[in-house]
Design a protein around this motif. Structure first.
Motif, short mmCIF file in Angstrom:
data_model
loop_
_atom_site.label_atom_id
_atom_site.label_comp_id
_atom_site.label_asym_id
_atom_site.label_seq_id
_atom_site.Cartn_x
_atom_site.Cartn_y
_atom_site.Cartn_z
N ARG A 112 -21.07 -22.79 19.31
CA ARG A 112 -21.17 -24.38 18.44
C ARG A 112 -20.55 -24.89 19.26
NH1 ARG A 112 -17.64 -23.19 12.89
NH2 ARG A 112 -16.67 -24.61 14.21
N PRO A 113 -21.25 -26.02 20.13
CA PRO A 113 -20.93 -26.67 21.43
C PRO A 113 -20.09 -27.66 20.99
CG PRO A 113 -22.91 -26.29 20.97
CD PRO A 113 -22.65 -26.19 19.53
N GLU A 114 -19.25 -28.11 19.91
CA GLU A 114 -18.75 -29.57 19.32
C GLU A 114 -17.49 -28.60 19.25
OE1 GLU A 114 -19.86 -27.69 15.13
OE2 GLU A 114 -21.15 -27.97 17.04
N VAL A 115 -17.32 -27.66 19.57
CA VAL A 115 -15.39 -26.60 19.55
C VAL A 115 -15.24 -27.13 20.83
CG1 VAL A 115 -15.15 -24.16 19.93
CG2 VAL A 115 -15.80 -25.20 17.58
N TYR A 116 -15.94 -27.36 22.30
CA TYR A 116 -15.43 -27.40 23.53
C TYR A 116 -15.56 -28.44 23.87
CZ TYR A 116 -17.40 -22.53 23.56
OH TYR A 116 -17.40 -21.08 23.58
N GLU A 117 -15.89 -29.74 23.09
CA GLU A 117 -16.21 -30.99 23.33
C GLU A 117 -13.68 -31.27 22.76
OE1 GLU A 117 -18.97 -33.20 20.86
OE2 GLU A 117 -20.50 -31.81 21.76
N LYS A 118 -13.57 -30.93 21.76
CA LYS A 118 -12.08 -32.07 21.68
C LYS A 118 -10.83 -31.55 22.97
CE LYS A 118 -12.75 -30.02 16.66
NZ LYS A 118 -12.48 -29.81 15.91
#
Length: 129
Positions: A112-118
């Motif tokens: 999931r790409p959103e995991v890397y945005e935080k």
């Protein structure tokens, strides 16, 4: 017919200690039941994997089995992972009895790409605040 290359070559691995340390100190941390994952953004589009399994997990046979399971997850899903990250995966002490289905279900979060945005909270290199 063209066949996909699913090998796990050396350029896809974290091999130097300094790479593991940099990933741990500066990367984003992701917790699962059996693993700690550190993800560090790279300048290029390559995805590299480093696996650490300590003696707390078990004997050599058990540790090698856990490493093989993690590498198999990475090998079969490397095309689905977000590009440009170093991933350092550390097995927790109770990961010795894990199977491939459990590894896959826990590490699916990496797809999931959103995991890397935080953003990760900053901490000093010595580990003290």
């Amino acid at each position: 017919m063209e066949q996909l290359d699913n090998r796990f070559p050396a350029e896809r691995r974290l091999r130097k200690r300094r790479d593991f340390i940099k990933c741990k100190q500066m990367g984003r941390i992701i917790h699962t039941s059996h693993f700690l994952v550190f993800a560090l953004k790279r300048d290029d589009e390559q995805v590299r994997l480093g696996v650490t399994v300590s003696r707390r997990v078990g004997g050599a046979v058990t540790r090698n089995r856990v490493k093989r399971l993690i590498r198999e997850f990475f090998r079969t899903r490397q095309q689905q992972l977000p590009k440009g990250f170093d991933l350092s995966i550390i097995a927790k002490g109770h990961a010795g009895n894990i199977d491939l289905a459990t590894v896959c279900s826990e590490l699916e979060v990496l797809l999931r790409p959103e995991v890397y945005e935080k953003k990760r909270l900053k901490r000093s290199c010595s580990g003290k605040s």
